[in-house]
Design a protein around this motif. Structure first.
Motif, short mmCIF file in Angstrom:
data_model
loop_
_atom_site.label_atom_id
_atom_site.label_comp_id
_atom_site.label_asym_id
_atom_site.label_seq_id
_atom_site.Cartn_x
_atom_site.Cartn_y
_atom_site.Cartn_z
N VAL A 20 16.01 3.27 -13.04
CA VAL A 20 17.06 2.73 -12.16
C VAL A 20 16.41 2.26 -10.87
O VAL A 20 15.81 3.06 -10.14
N PHE A 21 16.52 0.96 -10.58
CA PHE A 21 15.96 0.40 -9.35
C PHE A 21 16.67 1.01 -8.15
O PHE A 21 17.90 1.09 -8.12
N LYS A 22 15.91 1.43 -7.15
CA LYS A 22 16.47 1.99 -5.92
C LYS A 22 16.26 1.07 -4.72
O LYS A 22 17.17 0.86 -3.93
N THR A 23 15.05 0.57 -4.53
CA THR A 23 14.79 -0.38 -3.45
C THR A 23 13.98 -1.54 -4.00
O THR A 23 13.15 -1.37 -4.89
N ILE A 24 14.25 -2.72 -3.44
CA ILE A 24 13.57 -3.94 -3.88
C ILE A 24 13.21 -4.74 -2.64
O ILE A 24 14.06 -5.01 -1.80
N ALA A 25 11.93 -5.09 -2.54
CA ALA A 25 11.46 -5.90 -1.43
C ALA A 25 10.79 -7.15 -1.98
O ALA A 25 10.04 -7.08 -2.96
N THR A 26 11.05 -8.29 -1.36
CA THR A 26 10.40 -9.52 -1.78
C THR A 26 8.95 -9.47 -1.32
O THR A 26 8.67 -9.24 -0.15
N LYS A 27 8.04 -9.64 -2.29
CA LYS A 27 6.60 -9.64 -1.98
C LYS A 27 6.13 -11.08 -1.75
O LYS A 27 5.50 -11.39 -0.76
N THR A 28 6.40 -11.95 -2.72
CA THR A 28 6.14 -13.38 -2.61
C THR A 28 7.26 -14.07 -3.39
O THR A 28 8.10 -13.40 -3.99
N LYS A 29 7.22 -15.39 -3.41
CA LYS A 29 8.25 -16.10 -4.18
C LYS A 29 8.18 -15.64 -5.63
O LYS A 29 7.13 -15.67 -6.24
N THR A 71 8.55 -6.06 -5.06
CA THR A 71 8.05 -4.69 -5.16
C THR A 71 9.27 -3.79 -5.31
O THR A 71 10.15 -3.78 -4.45
N VAL A 72 9.31 -3.05 -6.42
CA VAL A 72 10.45 -2.22 -6.77
C VAL A 72 10.04 -0.75 -6.71
O VAL A 72 8.98 -0.37 -7.20
N THR A 73 10.89 0.07 -6.10
CA THR A 73 10.78 1.52 -6.25
C THR A 73 12.00 1.93 -7.05
O THR A 73 13.13 1.55 -6.73
N ALA A 74 11.74 2.67 -8.13
CA ALA A 74 12.81 3.04 -9.06
C ALA A 74 12.71 4.51 -9.40
O ALA A 74 11.65 5.12 -9.26
N ASP A 75 13.82 5.07 -9.86
CA ASP A 75 13.82 6.43 -10.40
C ASP A 75 13.60 6.34 -11.90
O ASP A 75 14.38 5.70 -12.61
N LEU A 76 12.52 6.97 -12.36
CA LEU A 76 12.20 7.02 -13.78
C LEU A 76 12.49 8.43 -14.28
O LEU A 76 12.01 9.41 -13.71
N THR A 77 13.29 8.51 -15.34
CA THR A 77 13.63 9.81 -15.93
C THR A 77 13.05 9.87 -17.34
O THR A 77 13.38 9.03 -18.19
N ILE A 78 12.18 10.84 -17.56
CA ILE A 78 11.57 11.13 -18.86
C ILE A 78 11.71 12.63 -19.08
O ILE A 78 11.41 13.42 -18.18
N LYS A 79 12.15 13.03 -20.25
CA LYS A 79 12.32 14.45 -20.60
C LYS A 79 13.20 15.18 -19.57
O LYS A 79 12.94 16.32 -19.23
#
Length: 188
Positions: free
Chosen positions: A109-118, A122-130
């Motif tokens: 689930v994407f939490k924050t998204i910043a434009t790096k270039t066109k 850059t995405v910070t997301a919550d990854l859930t495994i097990k």
């Protein structure tokens, strides 16, 4: 002239308050791929796992969100065949690794998204495994109806410690890297 300025000012105010509504684009799971690579001292294994469902969210052309569910029961190696592939697949699906009987899906689930270039974010997301959730950060390139990314995951953060030199001594050439690599190609 005064009326013209008033009309122009009113137009600017109206245009600045019009917001672009978010558009959700569903992922075509059958046309999208997730390839994985797991490394060990004596070599590596590679394979695939399928996306169950997912979507990217855009405001205009800008990426603003995303959610994905991965079918962990589809996990398979592609560098082996026959009996050896079956053994590796069975081990990867066992409690030693992903425990797919108890945890048949993983989510991102994407939490924050910043434009790096066109077209690159850059995405910070919550990854859930097990059943364990940790943040991951990666760059994703979006062009037309495709999105691609490649990043590493530290499996030990999800209680996948089998063969980890960080947790077990004297593994020698049986040690398995704590990180595995994912290469994702999405079609929407």
């Amino acid at each position: 002239m005064k009326n013209l300025k008033s009309i122009a000012l009113a137009l600017v105010v109206v245009l600045s308050t019009v917001s672009v509504s978010a558009q959700t684009k569903k992922i075509d799971a059958s046309a999208s791929t997730i390839n994985w690579v797991g490394k060990k001292v004596t070599g590596q294994h590679e394979g695939t796992v399928n996306i169950k469902d997912g979507a990217l969210v855009f405001k205009g052309a800008k990426l603003v969100g995303g959610t994905f569910t991965v079918d962990m029961t589809s996990l398979t190696s592609t560098d082996l065949s026959g009996e050896y592939q079956g053994k590796l697949n069975g081990h990867l699906k066992s409690e030693d690794f992903f425990g797919t009987e108890k945890f048949p899906t993983s989510t991102l689930v994407f939490k924050t998204i910043a434009t790096k270039t066109k077209d690159v974010y850059t995405v910070t997301a919550d990854l859930t495994i097990k059943g364990k959730t940790n943040p991951v950060t990666f760059d994703i390139a979006v062009k037309a109806n495709t999105a691609t990314t490649k990043f590493n995951i530290d499996r030990t953060k999800y209680d996948i410690k089998y063969g980890s030199g960080s947790f077990f001594d004297n593994l020698g050439d049986k040690a398995i890297s704590d990180e595995f690599e994912l290469a994702v190609a999405l079609k929407f």
